[in-house]
Design a protein around this motif. Structure first.
Motif, PDB file in Angstrom:
ATOM      1  N   LEU A  90      17.697  28.230  46.448  1.00  0.00           N
ATOM      2  CA  LEU A  90      17.714  27.775  47.841  1.00  0.00           C
ATOM      3  C   LEU A  90      16.543  26.826  48.097  1.00  0.00           C
ATOM      4  CD1 LEU A  90      19.186  28.072  50.521  1.00  0.00           C
ATOM      5  CD2 LEU A  90      17.772  30.045  51.017  1.00  0.00           C
ATOM      6  N   PHE A  91      15.395  27.183  47.559  1.00  0.00           N
ATOM      7  CA  PHE A  91      14.216  26.324  47.726  1.00  0.00           C
ATOM      8  C   PHE A  91      14.471  24.946  47.117  1.00  0.00           C
ATOM      9  CE2 PHE A  91       9.879  25.165  48.191  1.00  0.00           C
ATOM     10  CZ  PHE A  91       9.538  24.446  47.050  1.00  0.00           C
ATOM     11  N   GLN A  92      14.999  24.959  45.894  1.00  0.00           N
ATOM     12  CA  GLN A  92      15.265  23.680  45.232  1.00  0.00           C
ATOM     13  C   GLN A  92      16.238  22.852  46.066  1.00  0.00           C
ATOM     14  OE1 GLN A  92      16.425  25.672  41.528  1.00  0.00           O
ATOM     15  NE2 GLN A  92      14.991  24.350  40.433  1.00  0.00           N
ATOM     16  N   ALA A  93      17.255  23.527  46.617  1.00  0.00           N
ATOM     17  CA  ALA A  93      18.240  22.817  47.434  1.00  0.00           C
ATOM     18  C   ALA A  93      17.579  22.213  48.673  1.00  0.00           C
ATOM     19  CB  ALA A  93      19.353  23.785  47.852  1.00  0.00           C
ATOM     20  N   ALA A  94      16.663  22.973  49.260  1.00  0.00           N
ATOM     21  CA  ALA A  94      15.993  22.476  50.461  1.00  0.00           C
ATOM     22  C   ALA A  94      15.180  21.230  50.137  1.00  0.00           C
ATOM     23  CB  ALA A  94      15.104  23.565  51.045  1.00  0.00           C
ATOM     24  N   ILE A  95      14.451  21.279  49.025  1.00  0.00           N
ATOM     25  CA  ILE A  95      13.639  20.118  48.646  1.00  0.00           C
ATOM     26  C   ILE A  95      14.542  18.933  48.320  1.00  0.00           C
ATOM     27  CG2 ILE A  95      11.936  19.223  47.020  1.00  0.00           C
ATOM     28  CD1 ILE A  95      10.770  21.253  48.860  1.00  0.00           C
ATOM     29  N   ALA A  96      15.655  19.215  47.644  1.00  0.00           N
ATOM     30  CA  ALA A  96      16.597  18.136  47.324  1.00  0.00           C
ATOM     31  C   ALA A  96      17.097  17.490  48.610  1.00  0.00           C
ATOM     32  CB  ALA A  96      17.767  18.705  46.514  1.00  0.00           C
TER      33      ALA A  96
END
Lengths: 214, 483
Positions: free
Chosen positions: A52-58
């Protein structure tokens, strides 16, 4: 042939390992304080939360740079029990090239609120070490609230003073009128007036008991 | 039938409340707790009460006696005792003028804080954001939000006394308001003052009681109260303790400013001021002690909060530096973890040593503050941590205002009373005089009364003696000037 396939398969992860490392030049350290923020409702930091974190940064990168970033472009490494880790962002066109630190910082700052909300945290509990938060602009009302209260109080006090002064003046005038009326009934004044009319006042017919006391 | 030229209090209660309102002022709230803390807590009460007995009550009694017997302000009263003492009266009027000029500024600050309490977030609760919105203002970071609000947003203090900062409009407006309200209270002389003191004398006690209850239920309040009441008897050997006790009694009761003479001069001639003097002095000292309990409860609360914040900061520092899981260190085991980490990772720990704060509850409690620092900084810091802080803030600053206003009434009366004995300031009060002849007539009656009443008076001996010597000598015609 098999070796070559294995080599090419391992290459991304090896590259990733080389690109993302603690104190990376283009990377940021992130620190999460989930238990402080959520207390009993704290979620466990696991692979899915990391996703989820990676998706948010993306999302933040795509939004800021107007390019299409994928979750695989966000590399995370060096996770600790604190729940802190380093991440770097690779360019969508060339996975071996990293996106510059300044762009990442600007992207994160622009969408900070959104990223916080996705992870149910806030600026203090989701720390991007080195990235300054953008705080909300202070709300400035047209008239400062203290001035309103001040105006009310000084209005009341002013009204009170005016009222008291006016009532003093009114009372004085009333007293003067009363005194003037008393003087009208005063014998002496009457006598003076009669004297002024060139007559003599005959006291035997006066109503006061002054001269005849028993 | 001559009308009594001098105003009178409508009842002896008004007089007592006026004296209480005057004596119970800011000094009881912000000076006495500091002295208590500096001079050994409960032990300070010994020199304090001793001085009350030796200098406080006698001087209070003396001033009320002079005022009530002479029925004149301080200049007239002292001159009537002896012409050579007229300067004493004049000096007290001049002192009262100076006092009035600066005392109302404190009321202006109270107004400022009171008006700023009507906001959803108290302005001294958090630092304002800096110009590029990346964090709090630098000045505020270095100090604390409450200090920033007081020194920057309230006073806008200049770097040194040589530099003039110009007029602060907010302060100027509040100052104007303070004077306007003072004028409203004394506009009819004793008639208006007498009604106002019902409120200014009693309201502070209501607030102090509410604060006592609130304070005692605060987290960590008992630490403060315990700290205050543990006596340190060795302080009694220090002469400064005794000097401070004497000074505090003197200034707390407001002796020598002419206000008590002025108040007493409006009394009925046969008023029992002996009992009233003792009552007011005891109320004043009682209030000091009461207020210091409240203050120390608040101190304890503030110190405990600061101590716990310090522990929390240390905990976060350790967590971040050693990357440990969040729940491995709690506030309770910070010190043990420090020990453990020091032994396990000595080099890493050594790097931290300069960032590590020393958290000590005793140190927090012993930071004694007095004066405006206590009233406007420490208290507002404590208030912002209470739930429903706007309500507590309004109550507190309104109380400060009442305390300050009550004392101002006394100071102003000390100036207007002797002046009114000389000239008639009809704008300030309602004239109740019917011409100078009536006044002269009255003075003659009064002096002859004094002469006959003298052997029966309960005045202190020296007044008795000097009255007998000097009054007989001065012909009544000279009354005009100084009666």
């Amino acid at each position: 042939m098999l070796g070559r396939i294995v080599f090419f398969l391992c290459l991304p992860s090896v590259l990733a390992a080389q690109l993302c490392k603690p104190n990376a030049a283009e990377g940021f350290k992130v620190r999460l304080s989930i238990k402080t923020a959520l207390g009993d409702k704290a979620y466990e930091w696991n692979r899915n939360q990391r996703f989820l974190f990676q998706a948010a940064i993306a999302f933040a990168m795509s939004h800021h740079l107007d390019l299409e970033f994928n979750v695989s472009n966000i590399l995370v490494c060096d996770e600790t029990p604190r729940v802190s880790f380093w991440f770097v962002v690779t360019s969508p066109d060339d996975p071996s090239r990293l996106v510059g630190k300044e762009s990442v910082e600007l992207a994160v700052r622009a969408s900070r609120g959104r990223i916080n909300n996705i992870l149910l945290l806030n600026d203090a509990t989701l720390e991007f070490v080195g990235v300054l938060p953008t705080l909300a602009a202070p709300v400035k009302p047209a008239t400062p609230s203290w001035l309103i209260v001040f105006g009310v109080v000084i209005g009341i006090v002013g009204a009170g003073i005016v009222f008291l002064l006016v009532s003093t003046v009114v009372q004085k005038k009333r007293k003067e009128n009363e005194v003037a009326e008393e003087e009208d009934d005063d014998e002496e004044a009457q006598m003076k007036r009669t004297a002024g009319n060139e007559g003599i006042y005959n006291t035997s017919f006066s109503e006061s008991d002054r001269n005849t006391q028993m | 039938m001559a009308k009594d030229a001098r105003d009178n209090w409508e009842s002896p209660t008004q007089f007592v409340l006026a004296c209480v309102s005057y004596a119970v002022g800011l000094g009881n709230v912000w000076r006495f707790p500091y002295l208590c803390q500096m001079h050994g807590g409960g032990g300070f009460l010994i020199p304090y009460l001793l001085m009350l007995l030796l200098e406080g009550v006698p001087l209070f009694y003396l001033e009320l006696a002079i005022g009530q017997k002479m029925r004149l302000g301080s200049i007239g009263a002292w001159t009537a005792i002896s012409p050579y003492l007229g300067g004493l009266g004049l000096a007290s009027v001049v002192t009262s003028v100076y006092l009035c000029l600066y005392y109302n500024i404190i009321n202006a600050w109270s107004f400022w804080y009171l008006f700023h309490s009507f906001q959803s977030i108290l302005p001294w609760a958090a630092c304002p954001v800096n110009s590029n919105r990346t964090g709090p203002m630098e000045e505020c970071e270095k100090a604390s939000p409450t200090q920033y609000f007081f020194y920057r947003e309230t006073l806008n203090i200049s770097p040194s006394i040589e530099k003039s900062g110009g007029i602060q409009t907010g302060q100027a407006l509040c100052f104007l308001l303070a004077w306007v309200i003072t004028y409203l209270f004394i506009i009819r002389g004793v008639k208006s003052t007498g009604k106002v003191v019902y409120f200014t004398a009693t309201f502070p006690y209501v607030v102090l009681l509410i604060y006592l209850i609130r304070g005692m239920t605060l987290h960590g309040a008992l630490n403060g109260v315990k700290y205050m009441f543990t006596p340190k008897m060795e302080e009694l050997a220090n002469p400064t303790t005794w000097i401070n006790a004497a000074t505090q009694i003197f200034f707390s009761l407001g002796l020598g400013f002419g206000s008590l003479i002025a108040f007493a001069s409006y009394n009925q001639y046969h008023n029992n001021f002996e009992r009233q003097a003792i009552i007011v002095s005891l109320i004043n000292s009682g209030t000091s002690i009461f207020a210091s309990i409240v203050t120390f409860a608040i101190y304890g609360f503030k110190a405990t909060i600061n101590y716990e914040n310090c522990l929390d900061r240390t905990r976060i520092l350790l967590l971040n530096s050693f990357n440990l899981a969040e729940d491995s260190i709690t506030i309770n085991n910070v010190f043990e973890m420090i020990e453990k980490l020091n032994t396990t990772f000595p080099e890493q720990f050594a790097e931290l040593s300069n960032k590590l704060e020393d958290c000590n509850l005793e140190n927090e409690l012993s930071t004694a503050v007095e004066g405006t620092g206590l009233a406007f900084i420490v208290y507002s810091e404590a208030i912002k941590n209470m739930p429903l802080s706007q309500l507590w803030s309004v109550l507190y600053f309104f109380m400060l205002l009442m305390l300050g206003m009550g004392s101002m009434l006394g100071n102003i009366t000390a100036i207007t009373t002797p002046l009114r004995d000389f000239k008639f300031l009809s704008r300030v009060s309602n004239e109740a005089l019917n011409g100078k002849r009536t006044k002269q007539h009255l003075e003659e009656i009064r002096l002859s009364k004094l002469w006959t009443k003298l052997p029966l008076s309960r005045c202190l001996p020296f007044i008795f003696v000097s009255l007998k010597i000097h009054l007989f000598r001065r012909p009544l015609a000279q009354c005009e000037l100084a009666c």
